[in-house]
Write a protein that holds these residues in place. Sequence first.
Motif, mmCIF file in Angstrom:
data_model
loop_
_atom_site.group_PDB
_atom_site.id
_atom_site.type_symbol
_atom_site.label_atom_id
_atom_site.label_comp_id
_atom_site.label_asym_id
_atom_site.label_seq_id
_atom_site.Cartn_x
_atom_site.Cartn_y
_atom_site.Cartn_z
ATOM 1 N N ARG A 1 -24.659 -50.816 6.488
ATOM 2 C CA ARG A 1 -26.041 -50.586 6.882
ATOM 3 C C ARG A 1 -26.775 -50.193 5.623
ATOM 4 N N MET B 1 -30.416 -49.260 3.622
ATOM 5 C CA MET B 1 -31.783 -48.780 3.800
ATOM 6 C C MET B 1 -32.646 -49.367 2.703
ATOM 7 N N ARG C 1 -15.806 -41.858 2.767
ATOM 8 C CA ARG C 1 -15.583 -40.904 1.680
ATOM 9 C C ARG C 1 -16.137 -41.387 0.341
ATOM 10 N N LYS D 1 -18.262 -22.890 -1.356
ATOM 11 C CA LYS D 1 -18.022 -22.222 -0.078
ATOM 12 C C LYS D 1 -17.816 -23.220 1.043
ATOM 13 N N GLU E 1 -13.333 -27.448 3.065
ATOM 14 C CA GLU E 1 -12.903 -28.742 3.603
ATOM 15 C C GLU E 1 -14.046 -29.702 3.767
ATOM 16 N N GLU E 2 -15.156 -29.140 4.124
ATOM 17 C CA GLU E 2 -16.273 -29.933 4.569
ATOM 18 C C GLU E 2 -17.063 -30.488 3.388
ATOM 19 N N GLY F 1 -27.204 -17.738 -1.758
ATOM 20 C CA GLY F 1 -25.854 -18.228 -1.526
ATOM 21 C C GLY F 1 -25.773 -19.265 -0.428
ATOM 22 N N ARG G 1 -27.074 -22.956 1.409
ATOM 23 C CA ARG G 1 -27.755 -24.216 1.146
ATOM 24 C C ARG G 1 -29.119 -24.187 1.819
ATOM 25 N N ASN H 1 -31.564 -41.943 9.592
ATOM 26 C CA ASN H 1 -31.930 -43.116 8.806
ATOM 27 C C ASN H 1 -31.829 -44.407 9.597
ATOM 28 N N PHE H 2 -30.879 -44.501 10.479
ATOM 29 C CA PHE H 2 -30.661 -45.751 11.193
ATOM 30 C C PHE H 2 -30.900 -45.595 12.683
ATOM 31 N N GLU I 1 -12.900 -39.988 12.404
ATOM 32 C CA GLU I 1 -11.634 -40.166 11.698
ATOM 33 C C GLU I 1 -10.948 -38.823 11.494
ATOM 34 N N GLY J 1 -9.239 -35.474 10.742
ATOM 35 C CA GLY J 1 -9.344 -34.361 9.806
ATOM 36 C C GLY J 1 -10.676 -34.219 9.111
ATOM 37 N N VAL K 1 -14.030 -32.633 8.739
ATOM 38 C CA VAL K 1 -14.777 -31.482 9.244
ATOM 39 C C VAL K 1 -16.253 -31.783 9.061
ATOM 40 N N GLU L 1 -20.178 -30.439 9.565
ATOM 41 C CA GLU L 1 -21.151 -29.430 9.958
ATOM 42 C C GLU L 1 -22.469 -30.162 9.921
#
Lengths: 418, 144
Positions: free
Chosen positions: A35, A37, A62, A174, A177-178, B39, B41, B112-113, B127, B129, B131, B133
């Motif tokens: 996709r 833009m 990723r 901080k 994982e994310e 501290g 975002r 966006n889409f 998919e 694992g 994570v 937010e």
Amino acid sequence: MSISLLSNTYNRQNWEDSEFPILCQTCLGDNPYIRMMKERYGQECKICNRPFTIFRWCPGARMRFKKTEICQTCSKVKNVCQTCLLDLEYGLPVQVRDEALQITDSVPKSHVNKEYFTQNVEGEMALDQQPQPYGQLAKAQPPSDVLMKLARSAPYYKRNQPHICSFYVKGECKRGEECPYRHEKPSDPDDPLSTQNIRDRFYGINDPVAEKLLSRYKEAPQLEAPEDKTVTTLYIGNVIDIDEQQLRDHFYQYGEIRSVTVVPKQSCAFVQFTQRDAAERAAKETFNKLVIDGKRLSVKWGKPPSAQASSGRAGEAGGYESNYELVPGLPSVVPMPSSESKTDFFGLSSSSNMAASTASNTFLPPPPMPPPDLGDYTSSLSYGHMPPPLSLRTSSIHYPSQDPSRVGSTASHGKANE
Amino acid sequence: MVKVRKGSKPPPDGWDLIEPTLDELEGKMREAELAPHEGKRKVETLWPIFKIHHQKSRYLYDLYYKRKTISKELYDYCMKQSIGDKNLIAQWKKQGYENLCCLRCIQPRDTNFNKKCICRVPKEKLEEGKVVECVHCGCRGCSG
């Protein structure tokens, strides 16, 4: 000067609006469902600083989102991808491609010259019915083997990885994982590859990646000079599921083939020519380039003839191989005793050596040159060291064409004479 | 500080039972509004606001629809006073949206889409694992 998208419609036709970006396969990524833009006049081109349409997409899971960095005019001038600025055909930096093809287009780089140039080029390209590369690239050229060798064969998706997490580098990330950025050590700042400039890369000046590639190419193993002047045999490696006929079909163009032997056990083959210069030509043309049946074959020079005289396995390779007596008068080199004794279990080679040396005694003494690579090619093979049972023949056949039982020009047509 | 009550009528019966909890949630909201941004975002600063807002509406929704411990009168009074978000609660009544985090995450215009937020994707479809937010409210998955 007003820069709002809504106002200032006067200069609008000078700004680039395109339908689809000019991209290479690696930049697009592995996912066939992309996709993208589109943002008209989203950014200014990194080279010519004019607004252009930016396209933004995700090149895979990723991966960071990539976007077009230079405008289409600039990318057509150098025939490069709009994002990564590598050549569209080879995926190589501009400097490498220009040096290999000896392209000397001079594109102005600064201030008004640059603006004038891009304006004109854009005008010309708009008039062209068929899109053509700019300048010397438009000339039809044979595929350059330098570039073919340097080019990657598969897309290199590591280029699309996210950037290094700067918080991680400081130890403060901080998100854990994310965090979508890479948690890795950044590259060494002393490394010349760390300081790359998009303009340098585009114009092909002072590009550290290009310089590294070119120096690596120059140091790469080149074709060895043939050692002994009478060696006309080429050793072909990586011969898997390739039969003799295919090798003949390929090598006949360089000259008359004396014999072809395929050794499936060692996945190799030996191609012997009648003429030395035919062999040299074949070696030059095929070294590092030979691909038969999708397999890249390694080409090297074969052993010197004295050891070859005792070579030629009996009943090997489907019986096409015939053993011919050495042509009297050709100088032969007495092999080093150490190399012979490795597999010389029956002392047979000494007997055939005596025959060879007596033949050469009539002429000049053999050049005292021990074959340097004998060990490489032949010590692992028993091929070179097992003498044929019938190598000493009374009939003086030295070439396949002298063999009366062979009716055709190649061994496949006639019966091989044992 | 007592919140300003819209209108002049006193709250219906049962208000005294829910008032302490609501006051507590109000306090938390005020703290979240005054929290420093150090501290965090840029988007992360707003996440507590959405979270507490969700909690308040959740409390009322639970009491009225699930546990049925408050009267319609009291519930309507709370909605009128904007203690709970009536639009968000309306979504919770729909199948599949029972745990919806906030209204921004189902708004296609914000993407966006023209899709929903990543937090609306069930964990099985996402998919392994990964994570997430979500950027709007910090939600880690509100479907399923």
